[in-house]
Scaffold this motif. Structure first.
Motif, mmCIF file in Angstrom:
data_model
loop_
_atom_site.group_PDB
_atom_site.id
_atom_site.type_symbol
_atom_site.label_atom_id
_atom_site.label_comp_id
_atom_site.label_asym_id
_atom_site.label_seq_id
_atom_site.Cartn_x
_atom_site.Cartn_y
_atom_site.Cartn_z
ATOM 1 N N LYS A 218 110.766 47.120 102.702
ATOM 2 C CA LYS A 218 109.448 47.745 102.740
ATOM 3 C C LYS A 218 108.362 46.675 102.641
ATOM 4 O O LYS A 218 108.557 45.634 102.023
ATOM 5 C CB LYS A 218 109.290 48.736 101.584
ATOM 6 C CG LYS A 218 110.329 49.851 101.557
ATOM 7 C CD LYS A 218 110.205 50.783 102.747
ATOM 8 C CE LYS A 218 111.160 51.949 102.630
ATOM 9 N NZ LYS A 218 111.035 52.902 103.775
ATOM 10 N N VAL A 219 107.220 46.955 103.249
ATOM 11 C CA VAL A 219 106.104 46.022 103.169
ATOM 12 C C VAL A 219 104.994 46.510 102.240
ATOM 13 O O VAL A 219 104.170 45.717 101.793
ATOM 14 C CB VAL A 219 105.510 45.717 104.568
ATOM 15 C CG1 VAL A 219 106.583 45.221 105.505
ATOM 16 C CG2 VAL A 219 104.789 46.908 105.149
ATOM 17 N N TYR A 220 104.974 47.813 101.943
ATOM 18 C CA TYR A 220 103.896 48.334 101.104
ATOM 19 C C TYR A 220 104.408 49.515 100.287
ATOM 20 O O TYR A 220 105.024 50.436 100.822
ATOM 21 C CB TYR A 220 102.699 48.786 101.945
ATOM 22 C CG TYR A 220 101.496 49.138 101.099
ATOM 23 C CD1 TYR A 220 100.749 48.130 100.501
ATOM 24 C CD2 TYR A 220 101.141 50.447 100.858
ATOM 25 C CE1 TYR A 220 99.677 48.434 99.680
ATOM 26 C CE2 TYR A 220 100.062 50.769 100.039
ATOM 27 C CZ TYR A 220 99.334 49.749 99.458
ATOM 28 O OH TYR A 220 98.274 50.036 98.631
ATOM 29 N N PHE B 12 97.528 51.131 91.669
ATOM 30 C CA PHE B 12 98.913 50.650 91.679
ATOM 31 C C PHE B 12 99.309 50.426 93.127
ATOM 32 O O PHE B 12 99.100 51.285 93.981
ATOM 33 C CB PHE B 12 99.872 51.663 91.049
ATOM 34 C CG PHE B 12 101.316 51.371 91.357
ATOM 35 C CD1 PHE B 12 102.035 50.504 90.554
ATOM 36 C CD2 PHE B 12 101.939 51.924 92.467
ATOM 37 C CE1 PHE B 12 103.362 50.207 90.851
ATOM 38 C CE2 PHE B 12 103.265 51.641 92.770
ATOM 39 C CZ PHE B 12 103.975 50.767 91.958
ATOM 40 N N GLU B 13 99.894 49.273 93.400
ATOM 41 C CA GLU B 13 100.462 49.003 94.707
ATOM 42 C C GLU B 13 101.452 47.858 94.579
ATOM 43 O O GLU B 13 101.353 47.040 93.663
ATOM 44 C CB GLU B 13 99.390 48.651 95.750
ATOM 45 C CG GLU B 13 98.621 47.379 95.470
ATOM 46 C CD GLU B 13 97.574 47.050 96.542
ATOM 47 O OE1 GLU B 13 97.447 47.808 97.522
ATOM 48 O OE2 GLU B 13 96.881 46.022 96.383
ATOM 49 N N ILE B 14 102.445 47.846 95.473
ATOM 50 C CA ILE B 14 103.343 46.702 95.603
ATOM 51 C C ILE B 14 103.261 46.238 97.050
ATOM 52 O O ILE B 14 103.412 47.038 97.981
ATOM 53 C CB ILE B 14 104.798 47.048 95.227
ATOM 54 C CG1 ILE B 14 104.871 47.523 93.774
ATOM 55 C CG2 ILE B 14 105.700 45.830 95.427
ATOM 56 C CD1 ILE B 14 106.268 47.861 93.302
ATOM 57 N N VAL B 15 103.007 44.947 97.234
ATOM 58 C CA VAL B 15 102.703 44.413 98.556
ATOM 59 C C VAL B 15 103.637 43.249 98.880
ATOM 60 O O VAL B 15 103.806 42.339 98.056
ATOM 61 C CB VAL B 15 101.238 43.931 98.629
ATOM 62 C CG1 VAL B 15 100.922 43.373 100.017
ATOM 63 C CG2 VAL B 15 100.283 45.061 98.271
ATOM 64 N N ARG C 141 93.254 48.955 103.116
ATOM 65 C CA ARG C 141 94.699 48.824 103.007
ATOM 66 C C ARG C 141 95.383 49.921 103.821
ATOM 67 O O ARG C 141 96.362 49.673 104.522
ATOM 68 C CB ARG C 141 95.131 48.895 101.546
ATOM 69 C CG ARG C 141 96.604 48.614 101.349
ATOM 70 C CD ARG C 141 96.924 47.128 101.434
ATOM 71 N NE ARG C 141 96.601 46.480 100.172
ATOM 72 C CZ ARG C 141 95.609 45.579 100.047
ATOM 73 N NH1 ARG C 141 94.891 45.201 101.081
ATOM 74 N NH2 ARG C 141 95.363 45.022 98.879
ATOM 75 N N TYR C 142 94.891 51.136 103.709
ATOM 76 C CA TYR C 142 95.494 52.248 104.450
ATOM 77 C C TYR C 142 95.377 52.031 105.957
ATOM 78 O O TYR C 142 96.353 52.171 106.699
ATOM 79 C CB TYR C 142 94.820 53.567 104.062
ATOM 80 C CG TYR C 142 95.502 54.781 104.644
ATOM 81 C CD1 TYR C 142 96.634 55.321 104.038
ATOM 82 C CD2 TYR C 142 95.018 55.390 105.796
ATOM 83 C CE1 TYR C 142 97.264 56.432 104.574
ATOM 84 C CE2 TYR C 142 95.645 56.498 106.331
ATOM 85 C CZ TYR C 142 96.766 57.023 105.716
ATOM 86 O OH TYR C 142 97.396 58.125 106.262
ATOM 87 N N ALA C 143 94.187 51.653 106.410
ATOM 88 C CA ALA C 143 93.990 51.409 107.839
ATOM 89 C C ALA C 143 94.893 50.280 108.330
ATOM 90 O O ALA C 143 95.494 50.377 109.414
ATOM 91 C CB ALA C 143 92.527 51.076 108.118
ATOM 92 N N ASP D 42 108.184 51.385 106.904
ATOM 93 C CA ASP D 42 107.751 50.194 106.183
ATOM 94 C C ASP D 42 107.076 50.453 104.846
ATOM 95 O O ASP D 42 106.741 49.503 104.131
ATOM 96 C CB ASP D 42 106.791 49.378 107.058
ATOM 97 C CG ASP D 42 107.460 48.836 108.314
ATOM 98 O OD1 ASP D 42 108.684 48.624 108.278
ATOM 99 O OD2 ASP D 42 106.752 48.632 109.319
ATOM 100 N N THR D 43 106.831 51.721 104.498
ATOM 101 C CA THR D 43 106.142 52.006 103.244
ATOM 102 C C THR D 43 107.029 52.821 102.312
ATOM 103 O O THR D 43 107.973 53.489 102.747
ATOM 104 C CB THR D 43 104.819 52.763 103.464
ATOM 105 O OG1 THR D 43 105.082 54.093 103.912
ATOM 106 C CG2 THR D 43 103.940 52.037 104.467
ATOM 107 N N GLU D 44 106.696 52.756 101.043
ATOM 108 C CA GLU D 44 107.445 53.479 100.008
ATOM 109 C C GLU D 44 106.468 54.166 99.072
ATOM 110 O O GLU D 44 105.588 53.525 98.485
ATOM 111 C CB GLU D 44 108.314 52.516 99.205
ATOM 112 C CG GLU D 44 109.124 53.154 98.105
ATOM 113 C CD GLU D 44 110.276 54.007 98.625
ATOM 114 O OE1 GLU D 44 110.690 54.951 97.915
ATOM 115 O OE2 GLU D 44 110.771 53.712 99.735
#
Length: 305
Positions: free
Chosen positions: A175-177, A239-242, A267-269, A280-282
């Motif tokens: 995952k990337v994000y 909160f985010e993991i990048v 970030r969303y865009a 790619d996202t979680e």
């Protein structure tokens, strides 16, 4: 390849040094002296409820902790707050202080009346923060050799023990994000962003294709020739993991080069424009997370198999 994120595949899982994961990570806060009391609760929630390797806890600041005595005082406070035992001492020793040198872009005056920014009462500190987490975090020297960062706000809490290591989940599932929830942002804080995304996509066909694939609800021209701008969504990124390297790709950095907006909708865009939202996202819905401004519906935590 644009649209893909590759993780080092040369060392199979489990065959590296068993003491160290096959990636690196840090936990990030942006801190000030005025936020220390609430941050103690946040750090305590990490200490109690976040499993995995004891990664550094990087405390970015803009001058409040320049003094070594101020740093040592906070380390002692954390140790005492967590119990003043061997475990609390090991956790407090993970704290790392890094000063941010913020400056306005060339041509932007510091006079709030001249600039007339959104949320003028928080100018310019809040706007520096948005720019940092939206764009500049990816090129900060402290993070150059880091695979993943996890951001926490000083009033963020992980309220129950997590049944898996979130960094391990990101790595194993490529995952990337990672995020906790998605919401809408007010028009006044995203003005110009939907139109910019639409214009950028019109000049970059891979981005246009990715937005269609991700069902992006962006700005468009209706049958009367009028521009229609839907409400802009954004990750609640307290909160985010990048995965840092994914956002350092040249095509992503090109998009960043002309931006000056809030970090959450950017970030969303960015994810919608350059990555596969499903692949790619979680969404970490199994994490019982609290933030005073973030709605976080909860789902059962499922351990990694």
């Amino acid at each position: 390849m644009h649209g893909d994120f590759s993780v080092d595949e040369e060392t199979p899982m489990g065959q590296a040094d068993a003491r160290l994961p096959p990636f690196t990570a840090v936990i990030l806060y942006l801190v000030s002296q005025s936020r220390v009391v609430e941050m103690l609760d946040s750090l305590a929630s990490l200490h109690a409820n976040l499993p995995g390797h004891p990664w550094p806890v990087v405390l970015f600041h803009t001058g409040d902790f320049d003094d070594v005595e101020a740093q040592q005082t906070l380390v002692r406070q954390v140790d005492e707050y967590l119990g003043a035992d061997a475990e609390s001492m090991r956790f407090a020793a993970r704290l790392e202080f890094v000063k941010l040198e913020w400056a306005l872009p060339e041509g932007i005056p510091d006079n709030v009346t001249q600039v007339d920014p959104v949320e003028a009462f928080r100018w310019p500190g809040y706007h520096h923060m948005c720019a940092f987490f939206a764009v500049h975090v990816f090129t900060h020297p402290r993070l150059q050799d880091v695979t993943y960062y996890m951001r926490m706000d000083t009033d963020s809490l992980i309220e129950e023990p997590l049944c898996y290591d979130p960094f391990e989940l990101m790595h194993r599932n490529r995952k990337v994000y990672g995020y906790r929830s998605v919401g809408g942002d007010a028009f006044e804080v995203t003005r110009g962003l939907p139109e910019y995304v639409a214009d950028y996509a019109s000049r970059h066909s891979p981005v246009a294709d990715r937005l269609r694939h991700n069902d992006w609800d962006g700005a468009y021209v209706d049958e009367d020739g009028e521009m229609v701008v839907p409400r802009t969504l954004g990750y609640f990124n307290s909160f985010e993991i990048v995965a840092l390297q994914a956002f350092r790709r040249p095509d992503v950095q090109e998009f960043f080069s002309r931006l000056d907006e809030r970090d959450a909708p950017i970030r969303y865009a960015t994810v919608q424009m350059f990555f596969d939202d499903e692949r790619d996202t979680e969404e970490f819905c199994g994490m019982k997370y609290y933030h005073p401004q973030v709605p976080t519906p909860h789902c059962p935590c499922v351990p990694l198999s």
